[in-house]
Design a protein around this motif. Structure first.
Motif, mmCIF file in Angstrom:
data_model
loop_
_atom_site.group_PDB
_atom_site.id
_atom_site.type_symbol
_atom_site.label_atom_id
_atom_site.label_comp_id
_atom_site.label_asym_id
_atom_site.label_seq_id
_atom_site.Cartn_x
_atom_site.Cartn_y
_atom_site.Cartn_z
ATOM 1 N N UNK A 137 16.297 107.953 4.032
ATOM 2 C CA UNK A 137 17.080 108.676 5.032
ATOM 3 C C UNK A 137 16.580 108.404 6.450
ATOM 4 N N UNK A 138 16.310 107.152 6.743
ATOM 5 C CA UNK A 138 15.773 106.740 8.041
ATOM 6 C C UNK A 138 16.878 106.231 8.971
ATOM 7 N N UNK A 139 17.921 107.015 9.110
ATOM 8 C CA UNK A 139 19.038 106.573 9.941
ATOM 9 C C UNK A 139 18.771 106.759 11.426
ATOM 10 N N UNK A 140 17.780 107.583 11.764
ATOM 11 C CA UNK A 140 17.541 107.936 13.162
ATOM 12 C C UNK A 140 16.357 107.185 13.787
ATOM 13 N N UNK A 141 15.962 106.084 13.190
ATOM 14 C CA UNK A 141 14.831 105.318 13.729
ATOM 15 C C UNK A 141 15.284 103.890 14.047
ATOM 16 N N UNK A 142 14.514 103.244 14.892
ATOM 17 C CA UNK A 142 14.735 101.829 15.150
ATOM 18 C C UNK A 142 14.035 101.034 14.059
ATOM 19 N N UNK A 143 14.576 99.904 13.734
ATOM 20 C CA UNK A 143 13.892 99.043 12.777
ATOM 21 C C UNK A 143 14.041 97.590 13.195
ATOM 22 N N UNK A 144 13.109 96.790 12.706
ATOM 23 C CA UNK A 144 13.127 95.372 13.039
ATOM 24 C C UNK A 144 12.519 94.574 11.889
ATOM 25 N N UNK A 145 12.682 93.257 12.004
ATOM 26 C CA UNK A 145 12.209 92.332 10.980
ATOM 27 C C UNK A 145 11.179 91.396 11.601
ATOM 28 N N UNK A 146 9.962 91.467 11.100
ATOM 29 C CA UNK A 146 8.864 90.644 11.601
ATOM 30 C C UNK A 146 8.414 89.656 10.537
ATOM 31 N N UNK A 147 7.738 88.618 10.985
ATOM 32 C CA UNK A 147 7.092 87.674 10.076
ATOM 33 C C UNK A 147 5.630 87.594 10.492
ATOM 34 N N UNK A 148 4.757 87.647 9.517
ATOM 35 C CA UNK A 148 3.356 87.343 9.760
ATOM 36 C C UNK A 148 3.095 86.021 9.069
ATOM 37 N N UNK A 149 2.753 85.026 9.889
ATOM 38 C CA UNK A 149 2.445 83.716 9.328
ATOM 39 C C UNK A 149 0.944 83.512 9.382
ATOM 40 N N UNK A 150 0.440 82.953 8.292
ATOM 41 C CA UNK A 150 -0.993 82.713 8.171
ATOM 42 C C UNK A 150 -1.195 81.258 7.769
ATOM 43 N N UNK A 151 -2.030 80.579 8.509
ATOM 44 C CA UNK A 151 -2.423 79.215 8.137
ATOM 45 C C UNK A 151 -3.845 79.006 8.618
ATOM 46 N N UNK A 152 -4.638 78.415 7.742
ATOM 47 C CA UNK A 152 -6.078 78.285 7.983
ATOM 48 C C UNK A 152 -6.623 79.661 8.351
ATOM 49 N N UNK A 153 -7.272 79.796 9.499
ATOM 50 C CA UNK A 153 -7.807 81.099 9.914
ATOM 51 C C UNK A 153 -6.951 81.757 10.985
ATOM 52 N N UNK A 154 -5.706 81.335 11.117
ATOM 53 C CA UNK A 154 -4.812 81.860 12.148
ATOM 54 C C UNK A 154 -3.835 82.866 11.554
ATOM 55 N N UNK A 155 -3.705 83.998 12.226
ATOM 56 C CA UNK A 155 -2.684 84.979 11.876
ATOM 57 C C UNK A 155 -1.800 85.145 13.104
ATOM 58 N N UNK A 156 -0.521 84.925 12.920
ATOM 59 C CA UNK A 156 0.436 85.034 14.008
ATOM 60 C C UNK A 156 1.490 86.064 13.612
ATOM 61 N N UNK A 157 1.582 87.135 14.399
ATOM 62 C CA UNK A 157 2.562 88.193 14.151
ATOM 63 C C UNK A 157 3.771 87.939 15.045
ATOM 64 N N UNK A 158 4.887 87.644 14.422
ATOM 65 C CA UNK A 158 6.118 87.356 15.155
ATOM 66 C C UNK A 158 7.031 88.574 15.042
ATOM 67 N N UNK A 159 7.118 89.326 16.130
ATOM 68 C CA UNK A 159 7.983 90.499 16.148
ATOM 69 C C UNK A 159 9.417 90.060 16.361
ATOM 70 N N UNK A 160 10.353 90.811 15.755
ATOM 71 C CA UNK A 160 11.766 90.479 15.870
ATOM 72 C C UNK A 160 12.046 89.026 15.500
ATOM 73 N N UNK A 161 11.472 88.610 14.379
ATOM 74 C CA UNK A 161 11.573 87.217 13.946
ATOM 75 C C UNK A 161 13.018 86.838 13.600
#
Length: 119
Positions: free
Chosen positions: A91-115
């Motif tokens: 019942x989360x009709x009153x909140x904002x939502x988005x789709x992110x991707x977290x990509x990981x390669x080697x020792x790198x973590x990259x958080x891509x908001x609104x992917x």
């Protein structure tokens, strides 16, 4: 079968890394591995009033492209459909939502908001 088991274990390992990353950056984890027949969401979290649906992708190298490039349009559609079930169930009709991707390669973590955009 052994190869598939290792792949699942490796995936879980990287999802835990992504989860820790999100918590350190102020997100509250609401659900992990949310599954519906139409699709699966690796992590559902919240920060402030935003609900965030996160796909985690890892690669051992970027020789064949960045991990985010493996979140295909087909995969995005499945995540969006599953997210709509979650929104209805909770019942989360009153909140904002988005789709992110977290990509990981080697020792790198990259958080891509609104992917990608949900429809």
């Amino acid at each position: 079968m052994q190869e598939q088991t290792n792949s699942v274990e490796i995936g879980k390992h990287y999802e835990k890394l992504a989860e820790k990353f999100l918590v350190i950056h102020g997100y509250i984890i609401l659900r992990k591995n949310y599954k519906k027949r139409e699709g699966e969401i690796d992590i559902i979290c919240q920060r402030d009033k935003d609900i965030v649906f996160v796909e985690v992708k890892y690669r051992t190298s970027i020789k064949n492209g960045f991990p985010r490039e493996y979140v295909t349009y087909k995969k995005q559609k499945k995540i969006i459909i599953a997210s709509k079930y979650y929104i209805m169930e909770e019942n989360h009709y009153d909140v904002n939502y988005r789709y992110d991707v977290i990509e990981i390669y080697k020792n790198n973590i990259n958080h891509i908001e609104n992917a990608f955009l949900g429809g």
